[in-house]
Design an enzyme around this catalytic site. Sequence first.
Site, PDB file in Angstrom:
ATOM      1  N   LYS A 183       0.871  -1.186   0.000  1.00 27.39           N
ATOM      2  CA  LYS A 183       0.000   0.000   0.000  1.00 27.39           C
ATOM      3  C   LYS A 183       0.903   1.230   0.000  1.00 27.39           C
ATOM      4  O   LYS A 183       1.480   1.597   1.014  1.00 27.39           O
ATOM      5  CB  LYS A 183      -0.894  -0.037   1.248  1.00 27.39           C
ATOM      6  CG  LYS A 183      -2.227   0.678   1.120  1.00 27.39           C
ATOM      7  CD  LYS A 183      -2.144   2.160   0.951  1.00 27.39           C
ATOM      8  CE  LYS A 183      -1.874   2.884   2.259  1.00 27.39           C
ATOM      9  NZ  LYS A 183      -1.643   4.347   2.020  1.00 27.39           N
ATOM     10  N   GLU A 257       9.442   0.817  10.910  1.00 30.71           N
ATOM     11  CA  GLU A 257      10.525   1.795  10.743  1.00 30.71           C
ATOM     12  C   GLU A 257       9.871   3.162  10.823  1.00 30.71           C
ATOM     13  O   GLU A 257       9.110   3.542   9.941  1.00 30.71           O
ATOM     14  CB  GLU A 257      11.235   1.555   9.399  1.00 30.71           C
ATOM     15  CG  GLU A 257      12.640   2.114   9.383  1.00 30.71           C
ATOM     16  CD  GLU A 257      12.690   3.520   8.822  1.00 30.71           C
ATOM     17  OE1 GLU A 257      12.427   4.460   9.607  1.00 30.71           O
ATOM     18  OE2 GLU A 257      12.977   3.667   7.633  1.00 30.71           O
ATOM     19  N   CYS A 291      13.594  10.113   7.375  1.00 31.90           N
ATOM     20  CA  CYS A 291      13.425   9.723   8.779  1.00 31.90           C
ATOM     21  C   CYS A 291      14.764   9.726   9.514  1.00 31.90           C
ATOM     22  O   CYS A 291      14.806   9.955  10.712  1.00 31.90           O
ATOM     23  CB  CYS A 291      12.738   8.377   8.886  1.00 31.90           C
ATOM     24  SG  CYS A 291      13.391   7.174   7.749  1.00 31.90           S
ATOM     25  N   GLU A 388       9.995  15.720  15.359  1.00 29.24           N
ATOM     26  CA  GLU A 388      10.452  15.517  13.985  1.00 29.24           C
ATOM     27  C   GLU A 388       9.745  16.529  13.078  1.00 29.24           C
ATOM     28  O   GLU A 388       8.523  16.553  13.008  1.00 29.24           O
ATOM     29  CB  GLU A 388      10.116  14.086  13.548  1.00 29.24           C
ATOM     30  CG  GLU A 388      10.691  13.737  12.204  1.00 29.24           C
ATOM     31  CD  GLU A 388      10.390  12.303  11.784  1.00 29.24           C
ATOM     32  OE1 GLU A 388       9.252  11.845  11.970  1.00 29.24           O
ATOM     33  OE2 GLU A 388      11.302  11.653  11.252  1.00 29.24           O
TER      34      GLU A 388
END
Length: 477
Positions: A183, A257, A291, A388
């Site tokens: 997906k 992750e 990331c 983040e």
Amino acid sequence: MALAYAPSIETTPVRIAPRYDHFIGGAWVPSSGGATFATVNPATEEELAQVAAGTAEDVGRAVAAAREAYEKHWRPMRPADRAKYVYRIARAITERSRELAVLETMDGGKPIKESRDFDVVQAAAHFFYYAGWSDKLRYALHGAGDPAPVGVVGSIIPWNFPLLMAAWKIAPAIACGNTIVLKPAETTPLTALLLAEICAEADLPPGVVNVVTGDGRTGAALVAHPDVNKIAFTGSTEVGKIIQKTVAGTRKRMTLELGGKAANIVFADAPLDQAVEGVVNGIYFNQGHVCCAGSRLLVQESVHDEVVEKLKARIETLRLGDPLDKNTDIGAINSSAQHAKIAELVESGVAEGAVLHQQSCALPERGWFHRASFFTGVSQSHRIAREEIFGPVLSIMTFRTADEAIEKANNTPYGLSAGVWTDKGAKSMYVAQRLQAGVVWCSTFNQFDPSSPFGGYRESGFGREGGVAGLRPYLTV
Ligand code: ADP
């Protein structure tokens, strides 16, 4: 001071259909409800195509196709024959690399030089690497004999490296004998769909790779499906936690992750020009939509001012603009929502008292863009030091001793990556061994190789992708 330069636009034509269906069981299948959504070029805000909005029923069909392919074709196949298909996909990626790169840049906003020289190259490398493992899996888990695949894998990927994340998921999964339902993220589905076309052209047996497009609801249906044996997710920590709750108490396997807030540590004895290049690469690569981005710069106090001056000069030379221009360093922000999120965090930094520095170039009239930015005067309690941002925004803090740098670097709920810049080998080893991060780069940053494992600690997730370690989640003994 904006630099004048002649643009050099990539002109390779790509064919984009007005509408895309799911790729299920080797065929193109519309959504059961007929619903579609738009995928947009973030550099122009123009619609590129309508894409099928996956329902739970579509997910069910894809999982059934994957199960059938697993039982009838893929698991019984000789591993050496499976490898041939995986190699074929790898070669087809290299043959169609231009087209993939242009499509990646149009759908996601990243500079063409990055999609061309990084994303597509790495995606092919992952298929080549894992193809080589297909018939050597007994050597992957020491002393465990011949491992078996786990079955049907459900993979959900983000929008920052759409093709590469598809490769990271598909290559090890199918090389180990599993089948997969992928997906892609809702803002960047097109290269995953082109990869599906490549799989079909490689004559991969129908149902081994399936792609169902849609948003979080489609992802949630895949996670909840009872006939999926393993979930592999890359995305935000927030969604990772939701997925963990759904999977808890089932027999599904899972690797996550997730986010990061990596420290890039620069000691006074480092070659500072090189370190500044590493800092720039660490935070501005892919507009900071990474990331493992080096989003916190920890610089030794005695060289703080020098590093800041060098950085100010360097960001003025970064070219921001049309992602299809081969000279562009900073492309478009992937979506208006992400653009707003970055702006909100930057405002919080100013409001909390940090000092904002930005490149001074003009922004294109259309599209979502954000200037390369950094903050000085940041304290560890500021939101820009803790959260983040996932954009081209760096937070600079200082330290005096190596132990203070280690303590500050580890003062985060995340633990995906880190960087250390020093001229002393012993010092870089001392620091690297004490950083709680899945990857520590010494005198470099954002280096990847399919043979090298990647993954996080704590809220950055668990499980490893890449290398021999990346086979383990896809095998059972
Ligand atoms: P990002 O912050 O990078 O957009 P997300 O975690 O929101 O990351 O999205 C990553 C992927 O997870 C996307 O493919 C998205 O559609 C999917 N997703 C979002 N919400 C869910 C959910 N509740 N369950 C499963 N997948 C989801």
